[in-house]
Write a protein that holds these residues in place. Structure first.
Motif, short mmCIF file in Angstrom:
data_model
loop_
_atom_site.label_atom_id
_atom_site.label_comp_id
_atom_site.label_asym_id
_atom_site.label_seq_id
_atom_site.Cartn_x
_atom_site.Cartn_y
_atom_site.Cartn_z
N THR A 15 -0.61 -7.63 4.10
CA THR A 15 0.51 -7.74 3.16
C THR A 15 0.33 -6.75 2.02
OG1 THR A 15 0.81 -10.07 3.71
CG2 THR A 15 1.77 -9.32 1.63
N ILE A 16 1.44 -6.15 1.63
CA ILE A 16 1.47 -5.20 0.52
C ILE A 16 2.41 -5.74 -0.55
CG2 ILE A 16 2.22 -2.89 -0.20
CD1 ILE A 16 1.49 -1.91 2.58
N ASP A 17 2.00 -5.68 -1.80
CA ASP A 17 2.86 -6.07 -2.91
C ASP A 17 3.61 -4.83 -3.38
OD1 ASP A 17 4.05 -6.83 -5.33
OD2 ASP A 17 2.43 -8.24 -5.76
N THR A 18 4.86 -4.73 -2.96
CA THR A 18 5.67 -3.54 -3.27
C THR A 18 6.14 -3.53 -4.72
OG1 THR A 18 7.76 -4.54 -2.56
CG2 THR A 18 6.47 -3.35 -0.89
N GLY A 19 5.99 -4.63 -5.41
CA GLY A 19 6.37 -4.69 -6.81
C GLY A 19 5.33 -4.07 -7.72
N LYS A 20 4.12 -3.93 -7.22
CA LYS A 20 3.02 -3.39 -8.02
C LYS A 20 2.71 -1.93 -7.68
CE LYS A 20 0.62 -7.72 -9.08
NZ LYS A 20 1.78 -8.52 -9.11
N LEU A 21 3.41 -1.39 -6.68
CA LEU A 21 3.18 -0.01 -6.24
C LEU A 21 4.48 0.79 -6.34
CD1 LEU A 21 1.24 -0.79 -2.92
CD2 LEU A 21 0.22 -0.08 -5.09
N SER A 22 4.36 2.08 -6.52
CA SER A 22 5.55 2.93 -6.43
C SER A 22 5.96 2.97 -4.96
CB SER A 22 5.24 4.34 -6.93
OG SER A 22 4.44 5.04 -5.98
N PHE A 23 7.16 3.45 -4.70
CA PHE A 23 7.64 3.57 -3.33
C PHE A 23 6.66 4.40 -2.49
CE2 PHE A 23 9.92 5.72 0.06
CZ PHE A 23 10.60 4.68 0.65
N HIS A 24 6.24 5.54 -3.01
CA HIS A 24 5.35 6.42 -2.24
C HIS A 24 3.96 5.83 -2.08
CE1 HIS A 24 8.24 9.55 -1.62
NE2 HIS A 24 8.60 9.44 -2.88
N GLU A 25 3.47 5.10 -3.07
CA GLU A 25 2.18 4.43 -2.92
C GLU A 25 2.26 3.37 -1.81
OE1 GLU A 25 0.38 4.62 -7.47
OE2 GLU A 25 1.80 3.03 -6.93
N ALA A 26 3.34 2.60 -1.81
CA ALA A 26 3.52 1.57 -0.78
C ALA A 26 3.64 2.21 0.61
CB ALA A 26 4.75 0.71 -1.09
N LEU A 27 4.41 3.28 0.70
CA LEU A 27 4.57 3.98 1.98
C LEU A 27 3.22 4.52 2.47
CD1 LEU A 27 6.40 5.10 4.21
CD2 LEU A 27 6.83 7.09 2.73
N ASN A 28 2.46 5.13 1.59
CA ASN A 28 1.15 5.66 1.97
C ASN A 28 0.20 4.55 2.40
OD1 ASN A 28 1.86 8.32 1.57
ND2 ASN A 28 1.18 8.33 -0.56
N GLU A 29 0.26 3.42 1.71
CA GLU A 29 -0.57 2.26 2.06
C GLU A 29 -0.21 1.74 3.46
OE1 GLU A 29 -3.53 -0.50 0.77
OE2 GLU A 29 -2.74 1.18 -0.38
N LEU A 30 1.09 1.63 3.73
CA LEU A 30 1.55 1.21 5.06
C LEU A 30 1.08 2.19 6.13
CD1 LEU A 30 5.26 0.14 4.42
CD2 LEU A 30 3.47 -1.29 5.41
N TYR A 31 1.31 3.45 5.87
CA TYR A 31 0.95 4.49 6.83
C TYR A 31 -0.54 4.46 7.14
CZ TYR A 31 0.52 9.08 9.02
OH TYR A 31 0.24 10.09 9.88
N LYS A 32 -1.35 4.38 6.10
CA LYS A 32 -2.80 4.35 6.27
C LYS A 32 -3.22 3.15 7.13
CE LYS A 32 -5.88 3.24 2.98
NZ LYS A 32 -6.44 3.23 1.66
N TYR A 33 -2.62 1.99 6.86
CA TYR A 33 -2.98 0.79 7.60
C TYR A 33 -2.62 0.91 9.08
CZ TYR A 33 -3.57 -3.97 9.07
OH TYR A 33 -3.98 -5.09 9.76
N VAL A 34 -1.39 1.33 9.37
CA VAL A 34 -0.98 1.40 10.78
C VAL A 34 -1.73 2.49 11.54
CG1 VAL A 34 1.26 0.31 10.37
CG2 VAL A 34 1.10 2.80 10.41
N ARG A 35 -2.12 3.55 10.86
CA ARG A 35 -2.93 4.58 11.51
C ARG A 35 -4.31 4.03 11.86
NH1 ARG A 35 -0.29 8.03 14.11
NH2 ARG A 35 -1.99 9.51 14.05
#
Length: 171
Positions: free
Chosen positions: A147-167
């Motif tokens: 789970t990612i808290d998108t309210g505490k991250l910028s859009f690009h931080e959240a996207l990078n976090e998602l990308y890193k996890y799925v990779r």
């Protein structure tokens, strides 16, 4: 076979906007379940809720979950209530990684306040409706493996976090 990435969470947490960009970055196909249901039925989500009721909408979600379960290489942005049905969770999890997106109620309210196509929110006080639905759905999104808290991250931080996890998961 490429696993699907299934974004779950309450409305306004960024499933569609982040999902679209994540799919582009991965070279996956993007599916927004609400949009897919609108295309199949020829009605907006609000029209389905108003004319046919919530049970009809939830049955459309289940039919779509069955269809998507057999596919691969998708980023799926689910409607906020899609995981209320345990069968949908099982179907989407067959070939999918369930990732939760969350945000604090104040963030959600600020994100959805100008969106009139949210049938469960715009009767009465918006903030109260959000809080009520969050209470009713407490624990529902815990089926996510990450789970990612998108309210505490910028859009690009959240996207990078998602990308890193799925990779890391081999997607």
């Amino acid at each position: 076979m490429k696993k699907n990435i299934v974004l779950i969470g309450f409305m306004g947490t960024g499933k569609t906007s982040l999902g679209r960009q994540l799919a582009r970055r991965l070279g996956y196909r993007f599916i927004d379940t609400d949009q897919a249901i609108e295309e199949v039925t020829g009605k907006t989500v609000a029209q389905i809720f108003r004319r046919d009721g919530v049970i009809r909408f939830r049955s459309e979600e289940n039919l779509l979950a069955r269809k998507l379960a057999g596919q691969s290489g998708l980023v799926i942005a689910t409607g906020g209530g899609m995981v209320l049905n345990e069968e949908n969770v099982a179907l989407l999890g067959q070939n999918g990684i369930l990732i939760g997106l969350r945000a604090d109620p104040e963030v959600i309210v600020s994100r959805v306040k100008n969106k009139k196509h949210r049938p469960l929110l715009h009767r009465g006080d918006l903030r109260e409706n959000v809080l009520k639905l969050l209470r009713e759905r407490e624990g529902v999104y815990d089926v996510a493996e990450y789970t990612i808290d998108t309210g505490k991250l910028s859009f690009h931080e959240a996207l990078n976090e998602l990308y890193k996890y799925v990779r890391q998961k081999g997607c």
